[in-house]
Design a protein around this motif. Structure first.
Motif, PDB file in Angstrom:
ATOM      1  N   GLY A 421      40.480  43.799  37.543  1.00 60.78           N
ATOM      2  CA  GLY A 421      39.703  45.232  37.124  1.00 60.78           C
ATOM      3  C   GLY A 421      37.902  44.957  37.523  1.00 60.78           C
ATOM      4  N   GLY A 422      37.440  45.861  37.009  1.00 63.09           N
ATOM      5  CA  GLY A 422      36.028  45.750  37.354  1.00 63.09           C
ATOM      6  C   GLY A 422      35.311  46.161  38.677  1.00 63.09           C
ATOM      7  N   MET A 423      34.314  45.834  38.819  1.00 62.82           N
ATOM      8  CA  MET A 423      33.510  46.293  40.147  1.00 62.82           C
ATOM      9  C   MET A 423      33.027  45.190  40.968  1.00 62.82           C
ATOM     10  N   ALA A 424      33.480  44.166  40.670  1.00 64.50           N
ATOM     11  CA  ALA A 424      32.798  43.094  41.326  1.00 64.50           C
ATOM     12  C   ALA A 424      33.517  41.852  41.241  1.00 64.50           C
ATOM     13  N   VAL A 425      33.399  40.827  42.426  1.00 66.59           N
ATOM     14  CA  VAL A 425      34.124  39.702  42.502  1.00 66.59           C
ATOM     15  C   VAL A 425      33.215  38.621  41.957  1.00 66.59           C
TER      16      VAL A 425
END
Length: 486
Positions: A421-425
């Protein structure tokens, strides 16, 4: 007074009326000692001729300064600089070395420079961005929000709508948030358990001010969010880093710390650890709550992007399983809508929320009540919920596309795990790659990316690559730029 007239130069093209400009410049001459108390000024007629303005303009300027007490008038004698003013030495505007010194560029008093605040402020600028993990503001329901905001401005009793409100925030939004959090995150709150803030940063600041004394120990998951760390240090606390692995905070390591030191507060990003994005495993969540009850430390749970989980249902917050009133749960609409809309929430036991609301009064009397009510309306009508469902679908697609690009184009240069999840790698570049140099070169190509997390040895050459704020074409272009630079 003839040479003095050359020091007064009203700007006829300026927005300010001529008489106010002349009055302001005369005041400045008095303040800097050029005109001393008791000095007799030219008559309004003489000064009007010298400045080539209408005599009435000078009369108005003198009247203004007479009313303010800078000048005094004696019938039949003239107008003088007020004798009640103290004498002031004429000030030089330059040092012997020739450097200009002005009150606008350098303070005349000493002050402490706080080194723990020395962190660059991130601003939007580049056309392309692999940022820290921000939302795409182009997806925000701006039209719905603007309509709701306008309705708040014009509807109902203006004395109530546009006056002072509850320091806890909009009652409507607190009710809507309480219901939303209970339904989606397993909490058992009422509106009295919710404090509306300007964002997570304000929540951390309020809790730090209320709970921490100088020397108190705060345990944080390594390497945590710098915004929280700055607040803890500013409150005088000592920071202890707790190791993080693929299952989140090492709770056994935390217990060893508690056995040796009295921990006052534990700061944790349980859902998606910042910066690594890993989730705190269920058994560790239970253990953390047990440790909190045993050792008496409070838990600040920063759930900055709970809504964005792609693999399965997200793990419920610690706050939902808290049986002893030890957890303060914080989130915001920064990731939901856009960073520009500064609305967040802090959830906890009623007594501490009431105390934090009192503290909030001396920081920021209240938030934007119009905006808070507008967001409450969008929650009540389901706009926010529909926006979240749409955003999750789009961000999942972007995550998948971005991680495929990283595998196909950059696999020789970095390693990463696909985030749940989230918005970054969270990516680790090869040791021979100079990340600050790469970021600088990318900036010249109008691409922003971080220069990496170099503060700790285990994070050497690691970086967060945000994918949510870019569409598929922008992600392809960004990866292509990095590949070509490497």
């Amino acid at each position: 007074m003839q040479p003095l007239s050359s020091l007064i130069s009203p700007d006829r093209s300026g927005r300010s009326p001529l008489y106010l400009q002349i009055a302001g410049q005369l005041t400045a001459l008095i303040r800097n000692g050029t005109l001393q108390p008791g000095h007799r000024l030219l008559s309004s007629r003489q000064l009007a001729i010298l400045l080539q303005v209408n005599r009435r303009t000078i009369v108005q300027a003198y009247d203004e300064l007479l009313a303010q007490g800078w000048l005094e008038s004696h019938t039949g004698s003239g107008t003088y600089v007020a004798r009640s003013l103290p004498e002031m030495a004429s000030e030089k505007t330059t040092k012997p070395g020739g450097d200009n010194i002005t009150a606008l560029s350098k303070a005349g008093f000493t002050f402490r420079k706080l080194t723990h605040l020395n962190k660059a402020v991130l601003k939007s600028g580049s056309r392309l961005h692999l940022d820290d993990g921000f939302p795409d503001a182009r997806l925000a329901p701006v039209d719905d929000l603007s309509r709701a905001y306008r309705s708040q401005l014009i509807r109902g009793n203006p004395y109530v709508r546009l006056g002072y409100g509850d320091t806890k925030g909009s009652a409507w939004l607190r009710q809507e948030l309480s219901a939303h959090l209970n339904e989606t995150r397993g909490l058992k709150t009422t509106a009295d358990n919710v404090l509306i803030t300007r964002g997570v940063t304000m929540g951390v600041n309020l809790v730090s001010s209320a709970l921490l004394n100088k020397g108190d120990i705060v345990a944080v998951d390594s390497h945590g969010w710098s915004g929280a760390m700055m607040n803890f240090v500013h409150a005088g606390a000592s920071i202890v880093q707790v190791p993080v692995d693929q299952y989140g905070m090492d709770v056994k390591a935390l217990e060893q710390i508690c056995e040796q030191k009295p921990v006052r507060l534990v700061y944790v990003t349980s859902h998606h650890h910042y910066p690594t994005t890993v989730a705190l495993r269920p058994d560790r969540r239970i253990a953390l709550l047990q440790l909190s009850a045993k050792y008496g430390f409070a838990i600040f749970e920063d759930d900055y992007d709970y809504d964005f989980h792609y693999m399965s249902k997200p793990l419920l917050p610690l706050a939902g399983a808290d049986q002893h009133g030890m957890v303060l749960y914080c989130g915001s609409f920064t990731k939901t809508i856009s960073p520009a809309f500064r609305v967040g929430f802090l959830v906890g036991p009623e007594d501490i929320i009431s105390e934090l609301a009192l503290l909030r009064r001396i920081v920021d009397r209240q938030g934007d009540q119009m905006l808070e009510n507008a967001i409450a309306e969008l929650m009540q009508t389901g706009v926010i919920q529909r926006h979240l469902r749409k955003s999750v679908r789009i961000y999942r697609q972007r995550r998948d596309h971005f991680t495929e690009l990283l595998k196909s184009e950059l696999s020789n240069y970095l390693q990463f795990e696909v985030p749940d999840g989230g918005m970054a790698v969270w990516a680790k570049f090869n040791a021979d790659i100079d990340l600050p140099h790469l970021a600088s070169k990318a900036s010249q190509k109008d691409l922003y990316c971080s220069s990496g997390f170099s503060q700790r040895k285990e994070f050497t050459n690691t970086v967060r690559l945000g994918f949510a704020s870019s569409n598929l074409n922008e992600l392809e272009e960004s990866v292509s730029i990095i590949r070509n630079l490497l």
